[in-house]
Design an enzyme around this catalytic site. Structure first.
Site, PDB file in Angstrom:
ATOM      1  N   LYS A   1     -51.600 -17.294  22.653  1.00  0.00           N
ATOM      2  CA  LYS A   1     -50.918 -16.008  22.529  1.00  0.00           C
ATOM      3  C   LYS A   1     -51.918 -14.922  22.926  1.00  0.00           C
ATOM      4  CE  LYS A   1     -50.371 -12.710  20.098  1.00  0.00           C
ATOM      5  NZ  LYS A   1     -50.527 -11.257  20.501  1.00  0.00           N
TER       6      LYS A   1
ATOM      7  N   GLU B   1     -64.497 -15.139  16.609  1.00  0.00           N
ATOM      8  CA  GLU B   1     -65.486 -14.248  17.215  1.00  0.00           C
ATOM      9  C   GLU B   1     -64.928 -12.847  17.040  1.00  0.00           C
ATOM     10  OE1 GLU B   1     -66.331 -12.735  20.965  1.00  0.00           O
ATOM     11  OE2 GLU B   1     -67.336 -11.848  19.230  1.00  0.00           O
TER      12      GLU B   1
ATOM     13  N   CYS C   1     -67.216  -6.832  22.679  1.00  0.00           N
ATOM     14  CA  CYS C   1     -67.726  -7.027  21.315  1.00  0.00           C
ATOM     15  C   CYS C   1     -69.254  -6.978  21.288  1.00  0.00           C
ATOM     16  CB  CYS C   1     -67.235  -8.351  20.771  1.00  0.00           C
ATOM     17  SG  CYS C   1     -67.653  -9.734  21.845  1.00  0.00           S
TER      18      CYS C   1
ATOM     19  N   GLU D   1     -67.286   0.069  13.718  1.00  0.00           N
ATOM     20  CA  GLU D   1     -67.116  -0.252  15.134  1.00  0.00           C
ATOM     21  C   GLU D   1     -66.094   0.682  15.769  1.00  0.00           C
ATOM     22  OE1 GLU D   1     -65.007  -3.969  16.297  1.00  0.00           O
ATOM     23  OE2 GLU D   1     -66.701  -4.320  17.620  1.00  0.00           O
TER      24      GLU D   1
HETATM   25  O1  LIG Z   1     -69.365 -13.870  27.613  1.00  0.00           O
HETATM   26  C1  LIG Z   1     -68.750 -14.602  26.838  1.00  0.00           C
HETATM   27  O2  LIG Z   1     -68.737 -15.855  26.912  1.00  0.00           O
HETATM   28  C2  LIG Z   1     -67.982 -14.010  25.745  1.00  0.00           C
HETATM   29  O3  LIG Z   1     -67.480 -14.766  24.925  1.00  0.00           O
HETATM   30  C3  LIG Z   1     -67.825 -12.586  25.655  1.00  0.00           C
HETATM   31  C4  LIG Z   1     -67.221 -12.063  24.564  1.00  0.00           C
HETATM   32  C5  LIG Z   1     -66.952 -10.681  24.499  1.00  0.00           C
HETATM   33  C6  LIG Z   1     -66.200 -10.183  23.488  1.00  0.00           C
HETATM   34  O4  LIG Z   1     -65.804  -8.930  23.441  1.00  0.00           O
END
Ligand SMILES: O=C(O)C(=O)/C=C/C=C/O
Length: 488
Positions: A180, A256, A290, A392
């Site tokens: 999703k 994450e 992030c 954030e």
């Molecule tokens: O670069 C990556 O593998 C990744 O997971 C980036 C994540 C960014 C999140 O906002």
């Protein structure tokens, strides 16, 4: 997919289907509606979960690892064969620059499938020769089975990159998936479904349902009793809601989440590299990554010079039409997010910040004035207790503060409820190693930012998430090991 009269459907059990309601897809550059997206109802999600279960117990579950990984390589080739379509679709949904979409987002879509297909094929299991009381000995070896049916909830900031960052290892490990994507970014996920269909991925292995979170596809999926695991990238508070939904069934979770990442610039840093590197880590993708830096700590001896230099970098950013090859930054993802970021720009002034540059909305004098744009912004002068330093924002903004000692810099950088990424700028490698070990972060870059080796552990501590993605870490999450002990 015709971007003008775009109609984005779900992909369930190998077929593109609509449902009972739909919602508009908006381009944040100028607020124009570029198509409509079907919203999955409970029945659509139920069919997708059932299709995934059937595929797992059928063709996909019986397929060899080599067969699965060969298909994943086909998918990577399929993405590259339609590269320009993916770039256009990603840019239309997000307004991100051509540079960002064509050098990061879409290439990583193909790379994610390749890295996990290759790692799945090359990693073996564990085996121990064990002593036994009677001296005959025993063999202990483990095999990895797939978790089962996995729900993938992916965010709007790096849409294809983060969807495939989860989807590829899940499939390589033998799972089946219902994905999703964010309601803000349905396009490349739908293109990916076309590519997977054409690559010969069996029906039900990959399913795609569009919609929102609470009361929509996201909630129907994460609360579904026949889901075996959930992986999510997005805001920490959404992560908490998903945890509550998963608690009943004790589902494995991979999260994450958010960050309030710090960069520390020491007095011995390569000044030009640090300025350019911090500008990149603050303003890339409009700060909507992030891993972006929102807190910068600079040694007092450099502070004024660094603030002036970073201001110059911010003013030199080309904030413009995403399709222009030299555009550095486009709009934010949506009006809602733009309003959130602007609320922090206002809050910063209320908290007493010095606004070094930015703090408002750019004026273009054309259709972009109807888009979701904000100015790149730099603040100083706030206390560490200020909300703009602790919360954030997820926009093109940072706060810069001076420090005198290493101890002070590390203490301020670590004083956060998040713990995702940190960046250290210093030529003293002894200091780099020593302080990197002390950072409360899952990822520490030294004299660089967003240099990515896809085999490394990726993720954060505290509010920044649960678990690690990347390389064997992803494959481990998507697998259930069984240890088998044979008495010899
Ligand atoms: O670069 C990556 O593998 C990744 O997971 C980036 C994540 C960014 C999140 O906002």
């Amino acid at each position: 997919m015709d971007m003008d009269t775009q109609e984005l459907k779900h992909y369930v059990n190998g077929e593109f289907t609509s449902s009972s309601t739909h919602f508009p897809n908006t381009n944040p550059v100028d607020g124009t509606e570029i198509g409509r997206v079907w919203e999955a109802d409970q029945a659509t999600v139920d069919r997708a979960v059932a299709a995934a279960r059937q595929a797992l117990e059928g063709e996909w579950g019986k397929m060899s690892q080599a067969g699965r990984c060969a298909l994943l390589h086909n998918v990577a080739e399929g993405i590259e064969a339609r590269f320009d379509e993916f770039v256009a679709a990603e840019m239309a949904d997000t307004g991100k620059s051509l540079i960002q979409a064509s050098t990061i987002d879409i290439p990583r879509g193909a790379a994610n499938f390749r890295i996990f297909a290759d790692m799945a094929m090359s990693q073996g299991g564990e085996c121990f020769q064990s002593p036994t009381p009677d001296g005959s000995g025993a063999l202990n070896y483990s095999i990895n089975k797939p978790l089962g049916v996995v729900a993938v909830i992916s965010p709007w900031n790096l849409p294809l990159l983060l969807l495939t960052w989860k989807l590829a290892p899940a499939l390589a490990a033998g799972n089946t998936v219902i994905a999703k994507p964010s309601e803000e970014t349905p396009s490349t996920a739908t293109l990916l479904a076309e590519v997977m269909h054409d690559a010969g991925v069996p029906a039900g292995v990959f399913n795609l349902v569009h919609g929102f979170g609470p009361g929509s596809a996201g909630e129907f999926l994460t609360t579904h009793p026949d889901i075996d695991a959930i992986t999510f990238t997005g805001e920490s508070r959404t992560g908490s809601a998903i945890m509550r939904a998963a608690a009943e069934g004790v589902k494995p979770l991979s999260f994450e989440l958010g960050g309030k990442n710090a960069a520390i610039v020491f007095d011995d840093a390569d000044f030009e590299a640090a300025v350019a590197g911090v500008a990149r880590s603050v303003f890339t993708n409009g700060g909507q990554v992030c891993l972006c830096t929102e807190r910068v700590y600079v040694h007092a001896s450099l502070f004024d010079r660094f603030v002036a230099a970073l201001k110059e970098q911010a003013l030199s950013l080309k904030v413009g039409w995403p399709s222009e090859p030299d555009t550095d930054m486009g709009p934010l993802i949506s009006f809602e997010h733009r309003d959130k970021v602007l609320s922090y720009y206002r809050l910063a002034r209320e908290e007493g910040a010095n606004v070094i540059t930015g703090g408002g909305v750019p004026h273009f004098g054309d259709a972009r004035d109807k888009g979701a744009w904000v100015e790149p912004t730099i603040l100083t002068g706030l206390p560490e207790s200020a909300r703009c330093v602790r919360e954030e924002v997820f926009g093109p903004i940072c706060h810069i503060a001076p420090f005198d000692t290493e101890e002070e810099a590390v203490a301020m950088a670590n004083d956060s409820r998040y713990g995702l990424a940190a960046v250290l700028w210093t030529r003293d490698l002894s200091r780099a190693h020593r302080l990197a070990h002390r950072m409360d972060a899952g990822i520490v870059w030294v004299n660089s930012w967003y240099l990515r080796d896809l085999r490394t552990p990726f993720g954060g501590t505290k509010l920044s998430g649960i678990g690690r993605e990347g390389g064997r870490h992803s494959l481990a999450f998507y697998s259930e090991p069984t240890n088998i002990c044979i008495k010899l």
